[in-house]
Write a protein that holds these residues in place. Structure first.
Motif, PDB file in Angstrom:
ATOM      1  N   SER A  80       0.838  -1.196   0.000  1.00 61.53           N
ATOM      2  CA  SER A  80       0.000   0.000   0.000  1.00 61.53           C
ATOM      3  C   SER A  80       0.876   1.249   0.000  1.00 61.53           C
ATOM      4  CB  SER A  80      -0.915   0.030   1.226  1.00 61.53           C
ATOM      5  OG  SER A  80      -0.148   0.132   2.411  1.00 61.53           O
ATOM      6  N   PHE A  81       0.238   2.378  -0.348  1.00 63.04           N
ATOM      7  CA  PHE A  81       0.838   3.694  -0.225  1.00 63.04           C
ATOM      8  C   PHE A  81      -0.143   4.591   0.520  1.00 63.04           C
ATOM      9  CE2 PHE A  81       3.016   1.997  -3.922  1.00 63.04           C
ATOM     10  CZ  PHE A  81       4.325   2.397  -3.705  1.00 63.04           C
ATOM     11  N   HIS A  82       0.397   5.448   1.376  1.00 58.79           N
ATOM     12  CA  HIS A  82      -0.440   6.364   2.133  1.00 58.79           C
ATOM     13  C   HIS A  82       0.211   7.742   2.094  1.00 58.79           C
ATOM     14  CE1 HIS A  82      -2.329   7.653   6.224  1.00 58.79           C
ATOM     15  NE2 HIS A  82      -2.978   8.156   5.190  1.00 58.79           N
ATOM     16  N   ILE A  83      -0.467   8.709   1.461  1.00 64.04           N
ATOM     17  CA  ILE A  83       0.031  10.088   1.451  1.00 64.04           C
ATOM     18  C   ILE A  83      -0.290  10.693   2.809  1.00 64.04           C
ATOM     19  CG2 ILE A  83      -0.115  12.346   0.342  1.00 64.04           C
ATOM     20  CD1 ILE A  83      -0.893  10.924  -2.233  1.00 64.04           C
ATOM     21  N   THR A  84       0.744  10.879   3.627  1.00 62.16           N
ATOM     22  CA  THR A  84       0.529  11.304   5.009  1.00 62.16           C
ATOM     23  C   THR A  84       0.524  12.810   5.191  1.00 62.16           C
ATOM     24  OG1 THR A  84       2.901  11.077   5.422  1.00 62.16           O
ATOM     25  CG2 THR A  84       1.510   9.177   5.911  1.00 62.16           C
ATOM     26  N   ILE A 133       7.944  22.187  -2.431  1.00 66.48           N
ATOM     27  CA  ILE A 133       6.850  21.379  -1.903  1.00 66.48           C
ATOM     28  C   ILE A 133       7.345  19.950  -1.726  1.00 66.48           C
ATOM     29  CG2 ILE A 133       4.527  20.495  -2.368  1.00 66.48           C
ATOM     30  CD1 ILE A 133       4.008  23.039  -3.972  1.00 66.48           C
ATOM     31  N   VAL A 134       7.010  19.342  -0.598  1.00 65.93           N
ATOM     32  CA  VAL A 134       7.402  17.967  -0.318  1.00 65.93           C
ATOM     33  C   VAL A 134       6.139  17.158  -0.011  1.00 65.93           C
ATOM     34  CG1 VAL A 134       8.787  16.432   1.100  1.00 65.93           C
ATOM     35  CG2 VAL A 134       9.594  18.752   0.620  1.00 65.93           C
ATOM     36  N   VAL A 135       5.946  16.067  -0.760  1.00 68.46           N
ATOM     37  CA  VAL A 135       4.853  15.132  -0.512  1.00 68.46           C
ATOM     38  C   VAL A 135       5.420  13.967   0.295  1.00 68.46           C
ATOM     39  CG1 VAL A 135       3.091  13.665  -1.554  1.00 68.46           C
ATOM     40  CG2 VAL A 135       3.756  15.798  -2.686  1.00 68.46           C
ATOM     41  N   GLU A 149       7.514  -1.051   6.764  1.00 71.20           N
ATOM     42  CA  GLU A 149       7.091   0.296   6.399  1.00 71.20           C
ATOM     43  C   GLU A 149       8.302   1.145   6.044  1.00 71.20           C
ATOM     44  OE1 GLU A 149       4.535   2.197   9.122  1.00 71.20           O
ATOM     45  OE2 GLU A 149       2.903   0.745   8.871  1.00 71.20           O
ATOM     46  N   GLN A 150       8.181   1.881   4.963  1.00 69.49           N
ATOM     47  CA  GLN A 150       9.247   2.771   4.514  1.00 69.49           C
ATOM     48  C   GLN A 150       8.672   4.158   4.277  1.00 69.49           C
ATOM     49  OE1 GLN A 150      10.831   0.840   0.982  1.00 69.49           O
ATOM     50  NE2 GLN A 150      12.439  -0.164   2.176  1.00 69.49           N
ATOM     51  N   GLN A 151       9.431   5.177   4.663  1.00 65.04           N
ATOM     52  CA  GLN A 151       9.018   6.554   4.422  1.00 65.04           C
ATOM     53  C   GLN A 151       9.668   7.051   3.128  1.00 65.04           C
ATOM     54  OE1 GLN A 151       6.727   7.943   6.435  1.00 65.04           O
ATOM     55  NE2 GLN A 151       6.784   6.013   7.595  1.00 65.04           N
ATOM     56  N   ALA A 152       8.874   7.709   2.304  1.00 63.57           N
ATOM     57  CA  ALA A 152       9.379   8.247   1.036  1.00 63.57           C
ATOM     58  C   ALA A 152       8.854   9.664   0.864  1.00 63.57           C
ATOM     59  CB  ALA A 152       8.942   7.368  -0.135  1.00 63.57           C
ATOM     60  N   THR A 153       9.534  10.425   0.038  1.00 60.77           N
ATOM     61  CA  THR A 153       9.103  11.797  -0.254  1.00 60.77           C
ATOM     62  C   THR A 153       9.156  12.036  -1.756  1.00 60.77           C
ATOM     63  OG1 THR A 153      11.347  12.666   0.014  1.00 60.77           O
ATOM     64  CG2 THR A 153       9.899  12.718   1.949  1.00 60.77           C
ATOM     65  N   TYR A 154       8.297  12.940  -2.199  1.00 60.20           N
ATOM     66  CA  TYR A 154       8.349  13.431  -3.574  1.00 60.20           C
ATOM     67  C   TYR A 154       8.513  14.947  -3.489  1.00 60.20           C
ATOM     68  CZ  TYR A 154       6.778  15.243  -8.026  1.00 60.20           C
ATOM     69  OH  TYR A 154       6.697  15.950  -9.189  1.00 60.20           O
ATOM     70  N   GLU A 155       9.471  15.476  -4.233  1.00 58.38           N
ATOM     71  CA  GLU A 155       9.796  16.890  -4.139  1.00 58.38           C
ATOM     72  C   GLU A 155       9.470  17.588  -5.452  1.00 58.38           C
ATOM     73  OE1 GLU A 155      13.899  16.805  -3.203  1.00 58.38           O
ATOM     74  OE2 GLU A 155      13.622  15.588  -1.395  1.00 58.38           O
ATOM     75  N   THR A 156       8.850  18.759  -5.349  1.00 57.74           N
ATOM     76  CA  THR A 156       8.550  19.579  -6.514  1.00 57.74           C
ATOM     77  C   THR A 156       8.522  21.032  -6.041  1.00 57.74           C
ATOM     78  OG1 THR A 156       7.012  19.935  -8.356  1.00 57.74           O
ATOM     79  CG2 THR A 156       6.051  19.372  -6.215  1.00 57.74           C
TER      80      THR A 156
END
Length: 617
Positions: A80-84, A133-135, A149-156
């Motif tokens: 799963s993925f969860h946008i926190t 912006i960081v998701v 569980e792993q934490q990830a980020t998307y940057e824009t």
């Protein structure tokens, strides 16, 4: 345009954000994105300040990932993925997913896996800047039936352009609502290269700031001080020329024998082209009704000499000129354009007096606006209990401010990091931004570097008598613990005090940082070759190419089992022989094992013995 205060606009957007969110529908997934994990679009279009903005972003989630398991690549599926959370959005903007919880299920148990999701960014930003912006995403991976569980980020980032204020005279933008800022103005009454336009610009501000120019468009102005600024503008437009509004006959020198003169008139331009001729519409017996408005005008006049003629019609002989009163005589007056002065121009020619009402229209357009630049808050400072911490520990960063706070790491905003204290557990370059609640102006601190020291867990081995560290680092100290986490000593090799399970940790003596524990190895100090009273066990040949024989002699039958491990304690082979005769032997083929040292652990009637086994190729 009335007084415009950028701060008030920003606050209006802030308080109206909730109503915006109620009006927004959920985002729409773009099903035409490429079948490749990623985010589409990966770059935001710019947002125009003070204008409503909405952008949908589609996420294509990966189905699996490759992990390193004991030095070997391993493909693990995502569950799963969860946008926190999302950090760094401009003030006045918000976000929402296409699901209420922002949770996307990719597990095998979901008949329709959520491979696509989306987020809508919307609102009315008011403060121009480039916003990182960081998701933040929580990913769950299935590894050997375990969920990790792993934490990830998307940057824009998103660029908010200055608010544009458009009036009847000009359009202006201010690059920021805070000092310093740049003022750009463009003229809304352009000349288009024509003559007859003149301008006067004046910008005044605090601390004696003044800028004045007659250019059509003023140069951009740098505004350094906080306070109120005023733009004053006037444009003079003199492009139409001269207009003849009316012609009035004041006096004539002609009359009929029995009654008043029957008048008509003509007007000629400088090229003697006839503009007006009323000879077919003679006004009978009108000569005594003076002054007389001829009804001419409005007419646009070119430059040059114009001729106006007045005659009294006579049906028996030639018409009489009303200037000299003679039959066939002069009836003309002449007027020059442009006239010497503005306003009515009266021309006298003998007995003929004519007034020309000439107008030179000039438009004057004027506008004035004011705007406010707010002052910056004081630059914050960062204090910390330390900037050098061990992995797993925390460096507490602190700032003193009564304003709103946002912490950054390596230039990116941290999620929910709005308190005066921040627990830094990762190395990096930290800054803190304070935002004035009154003006929304912000100031950013100097950077503060946090160093995280990481010490690798050691690899250990047991030779039958001592524990030792594989490839020891002379800069590290190695501490030994038993299975009950009791410290038993330091150094390598280390003479064991008793048979037990032991592990080691590495300690950086310069920082005091400690590694995680090594693998645990069971150590039995009794050599296998010793006769143990009731049984003798023999393993041969040793060293071996892989073929091993085990022989035993005992006073009576008993229970026998064995297990083969590597030096890290990983089990490679085990067998329970059950109850065996007092004397016997068996053999094993371990030619597939790589060359190295292995531990063969034997259990006879509840007693454990360990023998090193050397396999050579």
């Amino acid at each position: 345009m009335n007084l415009i205060h950028l701060r008030l606009l920003a606050l209006t957007a802030f308080f109206s954000l909730f109503s915006f969110s109620l009006l927004q529908a959920q985002c729409v997934i773009d099903t035409l994105v490429p079948n490749v994990p990623g985010i589409y679009p990966d770059t935001f279009p710019p947002a125009e300040g003070c204008e409503f903005y909405s952008q949908d972003v589609t996420f294509f989630f990966p189905k699996d990932t490759t992990l390193d398991v004991f030095g070997n690549p391993f493909t693990a599926p995502f569950e799963s993925f969860h946008i926190t959370g999302i950090a760094g959005l401009p003030l006045g903007m918000d976000w929402e997913c296409n699901t209420d919880s922002c949770f996307y299920d990719l597990s095998a148990g979901n008949p329709v896996p959520d491979t696509l999701g989306c987020v809508r960014f919307f609102g009315t930003p008011t403060i121009p800047a480039t916003y990182p912006i960081v998701v933040y995403i929580n990913a769950r991976v299935k590894v050997l039936n375990n969920i990790i569980e792993q934490q990830a980020t998307y940057e824009t980032s998103i660029v908010v352009e200055p608010c544009e204020f458009i009036g009847s005279c000009y359009t202006y933008t201010v690059s920021s609502n805070c000092q310093p800022a740049q003022l750009d103005i463009s003229n809304n009454v352009p000349s288009g290269g024509k003559d007859g336009f003149s301008y006067n610009w004046q910008v005044q501000g605090p601390n004696g700031f003044s800028y004045q120019t007659s250019d059509e468009n003023p140069f951009p102005q740098s505004l350094n001080d906080a306070g109120t600024y005023t733009i004053s503008y006037s444009a003079t437009v003199d492009t139409i020329g001269f207009i003849l509004d009316s012609v009035v006959i004041e006096k004539i020198g002609c009359e009929d024998f029995l009654d008043a003169a029957d008048l008509y008139w003509k007007l000629f331009d400088p090229s003697q082209n006839e503009i007006v001729n009323t000879s077919n519409n003679v006004l009978s017996n009108i000569g005594d009704n003076l002054p007389l408005n001829t009804g001419i005008g409005p007419l646009f006049l070119d430059t040059g000499l114009y001729e106006f003629q007045v005659f009294d019609q006579d049906n028996l002989i030639a018409d009489e000129g009303c200037a000299d009163g003679m039959t066939g005589g002069s009836g003309s007056v002449f007027v020059n354009i442009p006239p010497v002065s503005s306003g009515p121009v009266t021309i006298v020619s003998d007995s003929l007096i004519v007034t020309f009402y000439i107008n030179n229209p000039i438009s004057v357009i004027a506008c004035q606006d004011t705007f406010q630049l707010d002052s910056l808050p004081l630059m914050p400072a960062i204090a910390a209990d330390t900037n050098r911490v061990c992995q797993g520990d925390t460096a507490w960063l602190m700032t003193s401010s009564s304003d709103s706070i946002q912490w950054y790491r390596n230039g990116l905003p941290l999620l929910n990091a709005h308190d005066p204290m921040y627990p830094a557990t990762l190395d990096g370059f930290y800054t803190v931004e304070v935002i004035s609640r009154a003006s929304l102006c912000s100031a950013t601190s100097q950077g503060f570097t946090v160093e995280i020291f990481s010490v690798q867990a050691p690899s250990i081995a047991f030779d039958g008598l001592n524990m030792s560290i594989a490839s020891p680092d002379p800069a590290l100290r190695y501490d030994w613990y038993n299975d009950d986490d009791v410290y038993v000593g330091s150094g390598t090799p280390f003479a064991l005090p008793a048979s037990d399970s032991y592990y080691a940790v590495a300690v950086d003596t310069a920082t005091g940082c400690q590694s995680g524990p090594s693998a645990t190895i069971l150590s039995v100090l009794t050599p296998l070759e010793d006769e143990l009273g009731e049984i003798t066990l023999e393993v041969y040949p040793n060293p071996t190419a892989g073929q091993v024989k085990l022989r035993w002699e005992a006073a009576a039958a008993g229970e026998l089992s064995l297990r083969l491990t590597d030096m890290m304690g990983r089990s490679l082979f085990q067998e329970d022989l059950g109850r065996v005769a007092a004397n016997g032997q068996t053999s094993y083929q371990w030619q597939d094992l790589p060359a190295g040292i292995y531990l063969l652990m034997l259990n006879w009637e509840g007693r454990s013995f360990t023998q090193k086994l050397l396999i050579e190729k």
